[in-house]
Motif scaffolding. Sequence first.
Motif, mmCIF file in Angstrom:
data_model
loop_
_atom_site.group_PDB
_atom_site.id
_atom_site.type_symbol
_atom_site.label_atom_id
_atom_site.label_comp_id
_atom_site.label_asym_id
_atom_site.label_seq_id
_atom_site.Cartn_x
_atom_site.Cartn_y
_atom_site.Cartn_z
ATOM 1 N N ASN A 45 7.626 90.045 25.945
ATOM 2 C CA ASN A 45 8.469 88.771 26.484
ATOM 3 C C ASN A 45 8.691 88.423 27.693
ATOM 4 O O ASN A 45 8.389 87.783 27.977
ATOM 5 C CB ASN A 45 9.961 88.304 26.410
ATOM 6 N N ALA A 46 8.430 89.840 28.360
ATOM 7 C CA ALA A 46 8.328 89.850 29.534
ATOM 8 C C ALA A 46 7.185 89.464 30.867
ATOM 9 O O ALA A 46 7.821 90.110 31.780
ATOM 10 C CB ALA A 46 8.156 91.902 29.875
ATOM 11 N N MET A 47 6.484 89.430 30.468
ATOM 12 C CA MET A 47 5.094 88.946 31.357
ATOM 13 C C MET A 47 4.896 87.225 30.749
ATOM 14 O O MET A 47 4.136 86.677 31.409
ATOM 15 C CB MET A 47 3.859 89.769 30.890
ATOM 16 N N LYS A 48 5.627 86.940 30.157
ATOM 17 C CA LYS A 48 5.922 85.694 29.909
ATOM 18 C C LYS A 48 6.064 85.249 31.401
ATOM 19 O O LYS A 48 6.810 85.131 32.622
ATOM 20 C CB LYS A 48 6.650 85.113 29.294
ATOM 21 N N TRP A 49 5.609 83.258 31.672
ATOM 22 C CA TRP A 49 6.152 83.020 32.723
ATOM 23 C C TRP A 49 8.069 82.667 32.874
ATOM 24 O O TRP A 49 8.180 82.874 34.358
ATOM 25 C CB TRP A 49 5.629 81.144 32.646
ATOM 26 N N ASP A 50 8.500 82.689 32.109
ATOM 27 C CA ASP A 50 9.891 82.264 32.071
ATOM 28 C C ASP A 50 10.411 83.632 33.056
ATOM 29 O O ASP A 50 11.822 84.093 33.987
ATOM 30 C CB ASP A 50 11.103 81.961 31.349
ATOM 31 N N ALA A 51 10.225 85.042 32.385
ATOM 32 C CA ALA A 51 10.179 86.321 32.925
ATOM 33 C C ALA A 51 9.760 86.205 33.764
ATOM 34 O O ALA A 51 10.751 87.852 35.414
ATOM 35 C CB ALA A 51 10.238 86.960 31.732
ATOM 36 N N THR A 52 8.763 85.958 34.543
ATOM 37 C CA THR A 52 7.739 86.826 36.095
ATOM 38 C C THR A 52 8.155 85.656 36.917
ATOM 39 O O THR A 52 8.287 86.056 37.969
ATOM 40 C CB THR A 52 6.237 86.466 35.411
ATOM 41 N N GLU A 53 7.957 84.141 36.562
ATOM 42 C CA GLU A 53 8.663 83.480 37.726
ATOM 43 C C GLU A 53 9.391 82.186 37.536
ATOM 44 O O GLU A 53 8.941 81.085 37.442
ATOM 45 C CB GLU A 53 6.966 82.754 37.899
ATOM 46 N N PRO A 54 10.644 82.305 37.188
ATOM 47 C CA PRO A 54 11.573 81.585 37.015
ATOM 48 C C PRO A 54 12.443 80.363 37.292
ATOM 49 O O PRO A 54 12.102 79.349 37.110
ATOM 50 C CB PRO A 54 12.932 82.483 36.617
ATOM 51 N N SER A 55 11.936 80.841 38.940
ATOM 52 C CA SER A 55 11.388 79.819 39.557
ATOM 53 C C SER A 55 10.568 79.739 41.015
ATOM 54 O O SER A 55 9.982 80.911 40.765
ATOM 55 C CB SER A 55 12.635 79.067 40.866
ATOM 56 N N ASP A 56 9.944 78.409 41.068
ATOM 57 C CA ASP A 56 8.535 78.384 42.398
ATOM 58 C C ASP A 56 8.584 79.776 43.123
ATOM 59 O O ASP A 56 9.522 80.226 44.614
ATOM 60 C CB ASP A 56 8.601 77.632 42.576
ATOM 61 N N ASN A 57 7.518 80.584 43.099
ATOM 62 C CA ASN A 57 7.035 81.061 43.560
ATOM 63 C C ASN A 57 8.599 83.138 44.111
ATOM 64 O O ASN A 57 8.384 83.423 45.169
ATOM 65 C CB ASN A 57 6.818 81.031 45.300
ATOM 66 N N THR A 89 7.974 78.653 29.236
ATOM 67 C CA THR A 89 7.949 78.406 30.676
ATOM 68 C C THR A 89 9.128 77.727 31.626
ATOM 69 O O THR A 89 9.247 76.566 30.835
ATOM 70 C CB THR A 89 6.668 77.362 30.495
ATOM 71 N N PRO A 90 9.313 77.420 32.772
ATOM 72 C CA PRO A 90 10.407 77.282 32.794
ATOM 73 C C PRO A 90 10.244 75.653 33.658
ATOM 74 O O PRO A 90 8.913 74.814 33.125
ATOM 75 C CB PRO A 90 10.372 77.622 34.068
ATOM 76 N N GLY A 91 11.541 75.245 32.976
ATOM 77 C CA GLY A 91 11.539 73.261 33.489
ATOM 78 C C GLY A 91 10.949 72.608 34.649
ATOM 79 O O GLY A 91 9.869 71.758 35.078
ATOM 80 N N TRP A 92 10.924 73.705 35.719
ATOM 81 C CA TRP A 92 10.852 73.521 37.246
ATOM 82 C C TRP A 92 9.169 73.639 36.819
ATOM 83 O O TRP A 92 8.130 72.435 37.471
ATOM 84 C CB TRP A 92 10.869 74.319 38.504
ATOM 85 N N VAL A 93 7.962 74.177 35.998
ATOM 86 C CA VAL A 93 6.399 73.949 35.973
ATOM 87 C C VAL A 93 6.410 72.371 35.185
ATOM 88 O O VAL A 93 5.459 72.123 35.618
ATOM 89 C CB VAL A 93 6.551 74.565 35.182
ATOM 90 N N GLN A 94 7.433 73.028 34.431
ATOM 91 C CA GLN A 94 6.497 71.248 33.207
ATOM 92 C C GLN A 94 7.107 69.939 33.633
ATOM 93 O O GLN A 94 6.566 69.133 32.760
ATOM 94 C CB GLN A 94 7.814 71.292 31.939
ATOM 95 N N GLY A 95 7.678 69.427 34.829
ATOM 96 C CA GLY A 95 8.193 68.259 35.717
ATOM 97 C C GLY A 95 6.827 68.099 36.931
ATOM 98 O O GLY A 95 6.812 67.252 37.320
ATOM 99 N N LEU A 96 5.867 68.868 36.765
ATOM 100 C CA LEU A 96 5.060 68.476 38.047
ATOM 101 C C LEU A 96 4.362 67.615 37.637
ATOM 102 O O LEU A 96 3.618 67.358 36.478
ATOM 103 C CB LEU A 96 4.411 70.232 38.216
ATOM 104 N N GLY A 97 4.148 67.161 39.140
ATOM 105 C CA GLY A 97 2.735 66.057 38.890
ATOM 106 C C GLY A 97 1.096 66.913 38.811
ATOM 107 O O GLY A 97 1.736 68.169 39.213
#
Length: 315
Positions: A45-57, A89-97
Amino acid sequence: ATPLRTLAAAKGKFIGFAAATSPLANEAAYRTIAQTEFNQITAENAMKWDATEPSDNSWNFSGADQIVNFAVANNQAVHGHTLVWHSQTPGWVQGLGATAMRTAMQDHITTLVGRYASNTALQSWDVVNEVFEENGSFRSSFWYNTLGQSFIADAFRYARAADPDAKLCINDYNVEGINAKSTAMYNLVQSLRAQNVPVDCVGFQGHLATQYGFPSDLQQNMARFAALGVQVRVTELDVRILTPRTSAKDTVQAQYYTNVVNACLAVTACAGITIWGFTDKYSWVPDTFPSEGFALPYDSSYAVKPAYTAINTAL
Ligand code: XIL
């Protein structure tokens, strides 16, 4: 017994496991098997998006670094898992245009792949994971629904730019045998490579279950991908059984492990096999599939099971 990694290396293959960060840090018995038996590691799990970049940058590399450092110390290869996936993958990514989502994907890949690009342990990445439905159409994910299928080629190009030496893989489940899903994957890989998209490798997850039967054309399927010029690998092997565990089920399970090892040994382009954990103490199966479990080669007390002996004997 001779350690699995010694046997695999003599055959020119890797034998790996998916590492959970907590026992890797805290349990001597876990660490001992991890370093003695395996020459490759994937972060569970440790390299997945939610683990590595939980919020933008905003980055957290603690678990990823822990695993890479362990691998370096033990002369093991690391397979990066995973850059672009619809899950974890965090919600902040999923909601982007569309434009912002593509930029977020590029930033994520550039930063994460770039961090380990000069580390010789990190040799490969799952660039996209699980992009197909069972019938072979593209999965209706936020990636596909926002960007269309171009997100796949873009992801591979961003990853190549960030690490020109890493093997770049597309990975999925239920693609071990020849079926609608694996044929869609075959067609996509062929078409991407014809367009010079840098796809080097195809990962067959290998989440098998004894009640569904063994994909008897696994070797044939690997061979047709190999003929496209890609490396193939089994990336997340486990063989779950319906509870309760019995010695008869252990025997069937062991045969499945034997069959997977034999298929990989028979196909030159098969680089190796990663087991999705190694001990039943830490397996995603009971949490995910009700009334199923006992999928791995060591029991929850770190004793070897027939599956371990099967892998060792086949290698
Ligand atoms: C699983 C992990 O094992 C679990 O710990 C986590 O809660 C969910 O993800 N396909 C994949 C893996 O590519 O990343 C998944 O791992 C299992 C299915």
